[in-house]
Each structure stands twice: as C-alpha cells, then as structure tokens.
Scaffold this motif. Structure first.
Motif: not given
Length: 294
Positions: A32-49, A118-121, A135-142
């Motif tokens: 978290l201390s180093t990541v920026t939107t510029a170097n994130c290609e795909i993000a993943l987290l639970p959809l409810k979060l 950003p794309m959201l799946f 099953a757990k529901t995830f959000a995949i952000i491109v």
C-alpha cells in the motif's frame, strides 16, 4: 526433541487449520505504501468490500447491483444478472459481454468506451479441496489507464482489423486464465467462465465466407500483474479507498474542449487522455507489484 515427522505433522496441521477458513490473504502495508494507479494493471478484491469502499459508484441493495458511472466509476461487464455470494442479483447499468457493431461509428464509440474507465468483472470462486459448495464473489478491476493494458487492448483490436479478409469479424478478450492462475495460488478456483467480453463487427454483406467458416474470429488472451486489495484493517481500507478513488474519478481532457457534436451512443463516453493524479516523481518511483500468497 521433536522428530522430523512430528514437525512435519505439526506444520501440516497448522496449514490445514489456516486453509479450513474461507478467507483471502490481505494486502500488506508495504504494498500500500508504494502502489499507485500507474503501476496497477489488474486489481482484485471481494465485491462487497468494493461496494463498501466505492458507494458512489456501486450499490448492492435488495438483490440489485447498480453501477453509477456517468461521472467516473467503472465499465461493468455483465449478462443482466450475476451470482453474488450465492444469491442471484440483477445488474443495472452495464455493458453486455457480447455486442454487435454495425458501423465504423459504432466501432469508434465502443473502442473509446473500453478505454474510458476501469473495467469491472464479477467472478465467483470457491476453496480448493473443500467439501463446501459456497463461493466467494470477487471484483476484478482492469486498469485501462495502465499503458500495458491499454496497449494490449488497442493492439488486439488493431490486429483483428488488419488480419481479417472479409467484411465481418469477431474479437474476444479474455482474462480467465490470468485470474485463474492467480486464484489458485490463493487456494481458490473459479466456478465460472465469464471473465471475457467480445464484439462482432458485422456489415450487411451478401455472403462472407471467412466469417461463416470461423476464419475471422479472433481471441486475445489478456495477462497482467494482479494486485490483491483485500483488507480488513480500517487504516488499510482508507488507503485502498483512496487508491480506488484515484482510479475511478473522472478525468478532464487537458487543453481541449468537449466534443458536443458527437453522435449520441448507447455507450457512455468520456475519453481519458491523461492522469492528473500521477505526478512525475511517482513515475520514477514505481515499485513492482507482486502477488500475495496465502
């Protein structure tokens, strides 16, 4: 003194105890201390979060997931409904995963839309080697602002146009293999094959043999580094919330006026040209994003 077998059994017991809980590894403070939107290609987290951290853009109430993307937000790809933590939910405001484009103007609108937000799946996954069917529901952000993701999308579309022999063609982008491999490292497996979208460019021609025999149907397998944004700590949630806000906030095209003469489209269009959140020092201090293993 403990023997090697007893040590191995103790380690295996602790491992099984950890894996018996249906959880996902949490993002670390060092990331978290180093990541920026510029170097994130795909993000993943639970959809409810994600709905918790981005309530202005996503709401989940009474079995209805609503995407508000008229000023920022996500391009949500769906098929009318989705299973969210085992419950069938209706989707409001989304882009169909399969569309047909019937003019070059439609194609331009669609292309601009893909790159505008950003794309959201939405994907479901369950624990490996588990008797549970839940099953757990995830959000995949491109992140379409990332240059490599953007280049792959544009390159795939340009390649499809230049390689077809007839008037009609079909192109599918898929993230399935990339996400599947990452989730396996987290001890999860996908239960659906819906991490893809496609478009068919179809003109009114009498007969197009290349399209009829599948010679003009292309597939583009998308790959990118996946950043796990799952967190439970409130301070980390605030950092992730800020990160997502920078990715989803609308961007203004610098030094130009809006094109009010454009033909209205079924797609939402606010073309992104540059990222004002990215400062020069951030570009020079980008840290590699590594997957987090459970």
């Amino acid at each position: 003194m403990a023997t090697g077998d007893s040590i191995n059994k103790a380690n295996l017991g602790r491992l099984n105890s950890t894996r018996s809980v249906m959880t996902f590894s949490s993002v670390g403070s060092d990331i978290l201390s180093t990541v920026t939107t510029a170097n994130c290609e795909i993000a993943l987290l639970p959809l409810k979060l994600l709905t918790e951290l981005q309530p202005n853009y996503l709401t989940l109430e009474d079995g209805v997931l609503t995407s508000n993307n008229y000023s920022g937000g996500f391009n949500l790809f769906s098929d009318d409904t989705a299973l969210i933590d085992g419950r069938k939910c209706r989707i409001i405001n989304y882009i169909q995963r399969k569309v047909t484009l019937r003019s070059h103007s439609d194609y331009k609108d669609y292309r601009d839309t893909l790159l505008a937000k950003p794309m959201l799946f939405i994907a479901n996954a369950k624990k490996l080697n588990s008797d549970s069917t839940s099953a757990k529901t995830f959000a995949i952000i491109v992140n379409t602002r990332h240059p490599q993701i953007r280049d792959k999308l544009e390159g795939g579309m340009n390649s499809a146009i230049s390689s077809v022999m007839g008037e009609n063609y079909q192109l599918q982008f898929t993230f399935h293999n990339n996400v599947r491999e990452y989730l396996q490292k987290q001890n999860f497996e996908l239960t659906e094959d819906n991490l893809n979208f496609s478009y068919t460019f179809k003109l009114d021609v009498f007969v197009d043999f290349f399209y009829l025999f599948g010679l003009s149907k292309k597939n583009c397998d998308m790959n990118g580094k996946i950043l796990n944004l799952y967190c439970t700590n409130n301070s980390r949630k605030e950092r992730v919330k800020l990160f997502l806000s920078k990715m989803t906030n609308p961007l203004i095209r610098m030094g130009s006026s809006l094109d009010f003469d454009r033909r209205p489209s079924v797609f939402s269009l606010d073309m992104i040209m540059e990222d004002p959140f990215l400062q020069e020092e951030e570009v020079n201090d980008i840290a590699p994003v590594l997957p987090l293993n459970s």
